[in-house]
Structure formats: structure tokens, C-alpha cells
Design a protein around this motif. Structure first.
Motif, PDB file in Angstrom:
ATOM      1  N   GLY A  61      41.411  27.086  43.022  1.00  0.00           N
ATOM      2  CA  GLY A  61      40.581  27.641  44.083  1.00  0.00           C
ATOM      3  C   GLY A  61      40.533  29.152  44.054  1.00  0.00           C
ATOM      4  N   VAL A  62      41.673  29.792  43.817  1.00  0.00           N
ATOM      5  CA  VAL A  62      41.717  31.263  43.755  1.00  0.00           C
ATOM      6  C   VAL A  62      40.927  31.763  42.546  1.00  0.00           C
ATOM      7  CG1 VAL A  62      43.229  33.258  43.432  1.00  0.00           C
ATOM      8  CG2 VAL A  62      43.902  31.432  44.998  1.00  0.00           C
ATOM      9  N   ALA A  63      41.138  31.148  41.389  1.00  0.00           N
ATOM     10  CA  ALA A  63      40.452  31.581  40.169  1.00  0.00           C
ATOM     11  C   ALA A  63      38.937  31.421  40.294  1.00  0.00           C
ATOM     12  CB  ALA A  63      40.969  30.798  38.969  1.00  0.00           C
ATOM     13  N   LEU A  64      38.488  30.305  40.863  1.00  0.00           N
ATOM     14  CA  LEU A  64      37.042  30.092  41.023  1.00  0.00           C
ATOM     15  C   LEU A  64      36.471  31.009  42.093  1.00  0.00           C
ATOM     16  CD1 LEU A  64      36.753  26.201  40.758  1.00  0.00           C
ATOM     17  CD2 LEU A  64      36.138  27.929  39.057  1.00  0.00           C
ATOM     18  N   GLY A  65      37.270  31.327  43.117  1.00  0.00           N
ATOM     19  CA  GLY A  65      36.800  32.280  44.118  1.00  0.00           C
ATOM     20  C   GLY A  65      36.570  33.653  43.518  1.00  0.00           C
ATOM     21  N   ILE A  66      37.444  34.053  42.609  1.00  0.00           N
ATOM     22  CA  ILE A  66      37.251  35.333  41.922  1.00  0.00           C
ATOM     23  C   ILE A  66      36.051  35.255  40.989  1.00  0.00           C
ATOM     24  CG2 ILE A  66      38.316  37.005  40.367  1.00  0.00           C
ATOM     25  CD1 ILE A  66      41.037  36.026  41.379  1.00  0.00           C
ATOM     26  N   ALA A  67      35.941  34.141  40.251  1.00  0.00           N
ATOM     27  CA  ALA A  67      34.831  33.989  39.308  1.00  0.00           C
ATOM     28  C   ALA A  67      33.483  33.956  40.018  1.00  0.00           C
ATOM     29  CB  ALA A  67      35.019  32.709  38.492  1.00  0.00           C
ATOM     30  N   TYR A  68      33.464  33.450  41.247  1.00  0.00           N
ATOM     31  CA  TYR A  68      32.205  33.372  41.996  1.00  0.00           C
ATOM     32  C   TYR A  68      31.606  34.753  42.217  1.00  0.00           C
ATOM     33  CZ  TYR A  68      28.996  32.377  45.848  1.00  0.00           C
ATOM     34  OH  TYR A  68      27.886  32.289  46.644  1.00  0.00           O
ATOM     35  N   GLY A  69      32.458  35.775  42.343  1.00  0.00           N
ATOM     36  CA  GLY A  69      31.950  37.119  42.591  1.00  0.00           C
ATOM     37  C   GLY A  69      31.452  37.840  41.359  1.00  0.00           C
ATOM     38  N   LEU A  70      31.589  37.260  40.183  1.00  0.00           N
ATOM     39  CA  LEU A  70      31.123  37.916  38.964  1.00  0.00           C
ATOM     40  C   LEU A  70      29.610  37.754  38.823  1.00  0.00           C
ATOM     41  CD1 LEU A  70      33.889  36.724  36.457  1.00  0.00           C
ATOM     42  CD2 LEU A  70      33.750  38.914  37.648  1.00  0.00           C
ATOM     43  N   PRO A  71      28.914  38.823  38.437  1.00  0.00           N
ATOM     44  CA  PRO A  71      27.449  38.738  38.295  1.00  0.00           C
ATOM     45  C   PRO A  71      27.034  38.135  36.963  1.00  0.00           C
ATOM     46  CG  PRO A  71      28.161  40.952  37.808  1.00  0.00           C
ATOM     47  CD  PRO A  71      29.405  40.189  38.182  1.00  0.00           C
ATOM     48  N   LEU A  72      27.591  36.991  36.629  1.00  0.00           N
ATOM     49  CA  LEU A  72      27.331  36.360  35.336  1.00  0.00           C
ATOM     50  C   LEU A  72      26.623  35.024  35.455  1.00  0.00           C
ATOM     51  CD1 LEU A  72      30.874  36.920  33.720  1.00  0.00           C
ATOM     52  CD2 LEU A  72      28.861  38.388  33.505  1.00  0.00           C
ATOM     53  N   TRP A  73      26.534  34.498  36.681  1.00  0.00           N
ATOM     54  CA  TRP A  73      26.089  33.124  36.846  1.00  0.00           C
ATOM     55  C   TRP A  73      24.694  33.064  37.465  1.00  0.00           C
ATOM     56  CZ3 TRP A  73      30.049  31.334  34.315  1.00  0.00           C
ATOM     57  CH2 TRP A  73      31.309  31.878  34.526  1.00  0.00           C
ATOM     58  N   PRO A  74      23.886  32.110  37.030  1.00  0.00           N
ATOM     59  CA  PRO A  74      22.633  31.846  37.751  1.00  0.00           C
ATOM     60  C   PRO A  74      22.924  31.228  39.110  1.00  0.00           C
ATOM     61  CG  PRO A  74      22.964  30.230  36.014  1.00  0.00           C
ATOM     62  CD  PRO A  74      24.035  31.261  35.832  1.00  0.00           C
ATOM     63  N   ARG A  75      21.906  31.164  39.947  1.00  0.00           N
ATOM     64  CA  ARG A  75      22.113  30.700  41.320  1.00  0.00           C
ATOM     65  C   ARG A  75      22.670  29.282  41.373  1.00  0.00           C
ATOM     66  NH1 ARG A  75      17.293  31.587  45.446  1.00  0.00           N
ATOM     67  NH2 ARG A  75      17.893  33.728  44.848  1.00  0.00           N
ATOM     68  N   LYS A  76      22.153  28.385  40.537  1.00  0.00           N
ATOM     69  CA  LYS A  76      22.641  27.000  40.557  1.00  0.00           C
ATOM     70  C   LYS A  76      24.110  26.923  40.167  1.00  0.00           C
ATOM     71  CE  LYS A  76      18.193  24.741  39.689  1.00  0.00           C
ATOM     72  NZ  LYS A  76      17.435  23.832  38.782  1.00  0.00           N
ATOM     73  N   MET A  77      24.493  27.730  39.182  1.00  0.00           N
ATOM     74  CA  MET A  77      25.889  27.713  38.750  1.00  0.00           C
ATOM     75  C   MET A  77      26.803  28.257  39.829  1.00  0.00           C
ATOM     76  SD  MET A  77      27.792  26.700  36.376  1.00  0.00           S
ATOM     77  CE  MET A  77      29.494  26.853  35.876  1.00  0.00           C
ATOM     78  N   LYS A  78      26.348  29.266  40.554  1.00  0.00           N
ATOM     79  CA  LYS A  78      27.159  29.812  41.643  1.00  0.00           C
ATOM     80  C   LYS A  78      27.350  28.772  42.744  1.00  0.00           C
ATOM     81  CE  LYS A  78      26.694  34.074  43.054  1.00  0.00           C
ATOM     82  NZ  LYS A  78      27.897  34.788  42.599  1.00  0.00           N
TER      83      LYS A  78
END
Length: 231
Positions: free
Chosen positions: A28-45
């Protein structure tokens, strides 16, 4: 009913729920950090957020179960007071207290997330950043108090989880708090640095203006204004 609870393999339940809870909280912590990266399209976020929420809530639920089962454990039984009041346990009070604090803090993070629309962003963010000290306390509690830490595989699990969260945090900080790569500030313009005047569509390329030719350009402009119209 009491005999059923007493005959449960409580020691195994405590160990399994503790390890699985820690794995889910790490995810959960790792994905929460990854969510803030500007690397993902909207669906992936959207997918990342759903998995992040599921891992966080599931990990918290298993962590609460992990603590509650200690009350009916016959090997090292805890009282409700020892379970609910941090640092009052008769067995490893400091490490047990860290586990209790993790449970309270995770409930607070989940509650403030549900109330996010009613809170100011700074307030919500302050509570959400508790995830970092929660992860640290959970790692200390699990590694030093868990009897399974003597196994190399479990030790590797704790090491890998810490490395993952640290690397993700460094990557997130490299992109800055706003989600974009940090760039160095632009150096101040010197006296001889040319400045480009903006142009409108359909107009010729703009003229480079520097302190040296600014006055000459101004004189040409005044001459043009007072020149007689061309017939």
C-alpha cells in the motif's frame, strides 16, 4: 464457543496475519508513492489507486486481527488493556506498543482519507504522511518481535520491503511534490543576454533585443510613427 476459541491455532494465526499484514501495508505504501509519479495514464492511475486502497485497508484489518488474537492466545496472552494502551504490555512493552500505535495510526489514515473532501488539503496530507512512520514502526515491530525473523527468507522480506519503500521515496522526491521533474532555476539575464520579443501568428520572426540595440530600435520606432504616409 470458549473451547473452540481456546483450541484455535492462535500462535500460527498471530504469525501469519502479522506477516501478511506487513506485506500488504508495504504494498500500500509503495503504490501510494507510485501513484504520485507522472508516468501513468489516467486508467493506470485508477488501477493503482484501487490496489493501493485494497492493500492498505486489508493490511490494516489483518493487523487488527493480529493484535486481537493475542488476547485469546494461551502461550503469551495479552489483556485488553495491554493491547489497547501502548507500552503497557508485560511482554516486550516497547515493541508491543509500536504495534498498537501502528493500528491506531492506520485507522486514522483511513478515516481521514474517507473524510478528505471535508478536510483542508494540508490537514489531510499531514495525516496521510503518517504512512512513513507507520511503515517504520511496523518494520521494527515485526522484525525484532516476530519469532519468524530467524528465518533467512523472512529477513530478506523485511530488507526488500525497506529497500523498495526507500527507492520509491527517492524516485518520488526526484519528480518533486507537484509531480513534475525538478529543474534548476533559470539563471538571471545578464546585460548582454538577448531577449526575444513574442510575435503573433502571421507576423515575421521576432527581433532579438539586447541592451545594446534597444535604444536604436526605439529610435526607429519613433521615426516610423512620424514619417509621412506612403502614397
Amino acid at each position: 464457543m470458549i473451547s473452540f476459541l481456546v483450541n484455535l491455532p492462535t500462535w500460527q494465526i498471530i504469525r501469519v496475519t502479522g506477516i501478511v499484514s506487513y506485506i500488504l501495508l508495504t504494498l500500500g505504501v509503495a503504490l501510494g508513492i507510485a501513484y504520485g509519479l507522472p508516468l501513468w495514464p489516467r486508467k493506470m492511475k485508477t488501477v493503482l489507486y484501487k490496489i493501493h486502497s485494497f492493500a492498505t485497508i486489508s493490511g490494516t484489518a489483518l493487523g487488527l486481527l493480529h493484535g486481537a488474537v493475542t488476547v485469546i492466545d494461551t502461550y503469551v496472552p495479552y489483556t485488553w488493556r495491554e493491547l489497547l494502551v501502548p507500552f503497557t504490555a508485560h511482554y516486550d512493552p516497547v515493541l508491543s506498543g509500536l504495534g498498537t500505535l501502528c493500528g491506531y495510526a492506520m485507522l486514522l489514515v483511513i478515516l481521514t482519507t474517507d473524510l478528505r473532501n471535508l478536510l483542508k488539503r494540508r490537514v489531510w496530507l499531514a495525516f496521510h504522511l503518517l504512512s512513513y512512520p507507520i511503515f517504520a514502526m511496523a518494520a521494527i515491530h515485526g522484525f525484532f518481535m516476530g519469532t519468524d525473523s530467524r528465518f533467512p527468507g523472512i529477513r530478506l522480506l523485511y530488507l526488500a520491503s525497506i529497500v523498495l519503500v526507500v527507492l520509491m521515496s527517492l524516485l518520488r522526491s526526484a519528480f518533486g511534490p507537484a509531480g513534475g521533474m525538478r529543474v534548476s532555476r533559470q539563471a538571471p539575464l545578464s546585460r548582454n543576454t538577448p531577449v526575444t520579443q513574442p510575435s503573433r501568428p502571421g507576423q515575421p520572426e521576432p527581433e532579438l533585443v539586447s541592451p545594446g540595440n534597444a535604444s536604436r530600435r526605439s529610435e526607429r520606432f519613433r521615426d516610423t510613427r512620424h514619417a509621412p504616409p506612403r502614397g
